[in-house]
Design a protein around this motif. Structure first.
Motif, mmCIF file in Angstrom:
data_model
loop_
_atom_site.group_PDB
_atom_site.id
_atom_site.type_symbol
_atom_site.label_atom_id
_atom_site.label_comp_id
_atom_site.label_asym_id
_atom_site.label_seq_id
_atom_site.Cartn_x
_atom_site.Cartn_y
_atom_site.Cartn_z
ATOM 1 N N CYS A 1 0.840 -1.213 0.000
ATOM 2 C CA CYS A 1 0.000 0.000 0.000
ATOM 3 C C CYS A 1 0.870 1.256 0.000
ATOM 4 O O CYS A 1 0.578 2.223 -0.704
ATOM 5 C CB CYS A 1 -0.958 -0.003 1.186
ATOM 6 S SG CYS A 1 -2.311 -1.190 1.021
ATOM 7 N N LEU B 1 -1.152 -4.404 -6.892
ATOM 8 C CA LEU B 1 -2.589 -4.500 -6.602
ATOM 9 C C LEU B 1 -3.073 -5.943 -6.717
ATOM 10 O O LEU B 1 -3.900 -6.393 -5.918
ATOM 11 C CB LEU B 1 -3.371 -3.586 -7.549
ATOM 12 C CG LEU B 1 -3.164 -2.095 -7.270
ATOM 13 C CD1 LEU B 1 -3.547 -1.266 -8.487
ATOM 14 C CD2 LEU B 1 -3.951 -1.673 -6.042
ATOM 15 N N LEU C 1 -6.429 2.264 -2.194
ATOM 16 C CA LEU C 1 -7.178 1.407 -3.121
ATOM 17 C C LEU C 1 -8.251 2.209 -3.854
ATOM 18 O O LEU C 1 -8.433 2.047 -5.072
ATOM 19 C CB LEU C 1 -7.787 0.225 -2.371
ATOM 20 C CG LEU C 1 -6.778 -0.730 -1.735
ATOM 21 C CD1 LEU C 1 -7.489 -1.778 -0.891
ATOM 22 C CD2 LEU C 1 -5.910 -1.391 -2.796
ATOM 23 N N TYR C 2 -8.946 3.075 -3.138
ATOM 24 C CA TYR C 2 -9.942 3.930 -3.800
ATOM 25 C C TYR C 2 -9.286 4.830 -4.846
ATOM 26 O O TYR C 2 -9.832 5.039 -5.935
ATOM 27 C CB TYR C 2 -10.710 4.777 -2.782
ATOM 28 C CG TYR C 2 -11.900 4.059 -2.200
ATOM 29 C CD1 TYR C 2 -12.971 3.690 -3.008
ATOM 30 C CD2 TYR C 2 -11.971 3.766 -0.851
ATOM 31 C CE1 TYR C 2 -14.081 3.036 -2.478
ATOM 32 C CE2 TYR C 2 -13.072 3.116 -0.308
ATOM 33 C CZ TYR C 2 -14.122 2.756 -1.133
ATOM 34 O OH TYR C 2 -15.216 2.105 -0.613
ATOM 35 N N SER D 1 -10.536 -5.847 -4.301
ATOM 36 C CA SER D 1 -10.021 -5.835 -2.923
ATOM 37 C C SER D 1 -10.972 -5.071 -2.015
ATOM 38 O O SER D 1 -11.287 -5.513 -0.910
ATOM 39 C CB SER D 1 -8.625 -5.195 -2.877
ATOM 40 O OG SER D 1 -7.689 -5.990 -3.568
ATOM 41 N N LEU E 1 2.296 1.989 -3.380
ATOM 42 C CA LEU E 1 1.307 2.550 -4.302
ATOM 43 C C LEU E 1 1.179 4.065 -4.168
ATOM 44 O O LEU E 1 0.633 4.722 -5.053
ATOM 45 C CB LEU E 1 -0.063 1.890 -4.080
ATOM 46 C CG LEU E 1 -0.161 0.437 -4.519
ATOM 47 C CD1 LEU E 1 -1.448 -0.187 -3.982
ATOM 48 C CD2 LEU E 1 -0.056 0.303 -6.026
ATOM 49 N N GLU F 1 -6.686 4.210 -6.602
ATOM 50 C CA GLU F 1 -6.359 3.381 -7.769
ATOM 51 C C GLU F 1 -7.587 3.134 -8.631
ATOM 52 O O GLU F 1 -7.501 3.111 -9.858
ATOM 53 C CB GLU F 1 -5.732 2.054 -7.340
ATOM 54 C CG GLU F 1 -4.323 2.185 -6.841
ATOM 55 C CD GLU F 1 -3.334 2.656 -7.893
ATOM 56 O OE1 GLU F 1 -3.499 2.338 -9.094
ATOM 57 O OE2 GLU F 1 -2.391 3.359 -7.518
ATOM 58 N N TYR G 1 -8.400 -4.789 -9.840
ATOM 59 C CA TYR G 1 -7.817 -5.435 -8.659
ATOM 60 C C TYR G 1 -8.130 -4.629 -7.393
ATOM 61 O O TYR G 1 -8.474 -5.194 -6.354
ATOM 62 C CB TYR G 1 -6.300 -5.575 -8.786
ATOM 63 C CG TYR G 1 -5.821 -6.580 -9.799
ATOM 64 C CD1 TYR G 1 -6.558 -7.717 -10.129
ATOM 65 C CD2 TYR G 1 -4.595 -6.409 -10.433
ATOM 66 C CE1 TYR G 1 -6.089 -8.631 -11.055
ATOM 67 C CE2 TYR G 1 -4.113 -7.318 -11.353
ATOM 68 C CZ TYR G 1 -4.863 -8.430 -11.662
ATOM 69 O OH TYR G 1 -4.385 -9.333 -12.562
ATOM 70 N N ALA G 2 -7.988 -3.318 -7.491
ATOM 71 C CA ALA G 2 -8.262 -2.464 -6.330
ATOM 72 C C ALA G 2 -9.730 -2.558 -5.937
ATOM 73 O O ALA G 2 -10.052 -2.685 -4.747
ATOM 74 C CB ALA G 2 -7.874 -1.014 -6.632
#
Length: 172
Positions: free
Chosen positions: A74, A90, A122-123, A141, A77, A125, A137-138
């Motif tokens: 993370c 990811l 993740l958001y 997840s 990223l 991405e 992928y994000a």
């Protein structure tokens, strides 16, 4: 020093069990070299192959190295990664979360909690990442770990064509 290095150095890798059966002391250098592959170095296959049997067991079971890897991934990223390295990072987060979410194992709980701490990465991405595969992928997840389903539905709608058709129509 960037956030990636901060997270990488927080882990006592020499005392962490690796999927290869040894201590994970060799993982920081391996992870560093993989995360910072320059653009044009393959399609991510080297990344995936190099982490196989280290971050998880050969049978895809979770290990302490899995829980240590998620916050490091993370953090990576948040910095400049090549598109293949970003996509594969990811993918590894999703690969770890898959068996973690339905497990009562303490290591699985650590993996899920580490991913939840990286929720906003993740958001980001999903909404602003470089590739549809990375966004997928994000989002997958997030589908596993997000507790605020209203927010997840709103992001699903807002992401629109950034997500593959099957995830755009997925019932949440």
């Amino acid at each position: 020093m960037d956030l990636f290095e901060v997270e990488l150095q927080k882990v006592a890798w020499e005392r962490t069990e690796c999927g290869c059966g040894e201590s994970a002391a060799h993982l920081p250098d391996k992870i560093r070299s993989l995360f910072f592959l320059s653009e044009g170095h393959g399609d991510g296959e080297a990344f995936t192959t190099a982490l196989n049997d280290h971050v998880m067991t050969p049978a895809d079971a979770l290990l302490p190295a899995s829980a240590a890897f998620v916050p490091v991934a993370c953090a990576a990223l948040t910095g400049p990664l090549s598109e293949p390295a970003r996509r594969e990072t990811l993918g590894w987060i999703l690969r770890i979360l898959g068996p973690a979410v339905d497990s009562d194992d303490p290591i699985a709980a650590e993996c899920v909690e580490a991913a939840r701490r990286g929720l906003w990465v993740l958001y980001a991405e999903v909404m602003h990442g470089e590739s549809e595969a990375g966004a997928a992928y994000a989002f997958e997840s997030l589908m596993l770990i997000e507790e605020d389903l209203e927010r997840l539905r709103a992001v699903q709608e807002a992401a629109g064509d950034r997500l593959p058709w099957d995830l755009r129509s997925e019932e949440i």
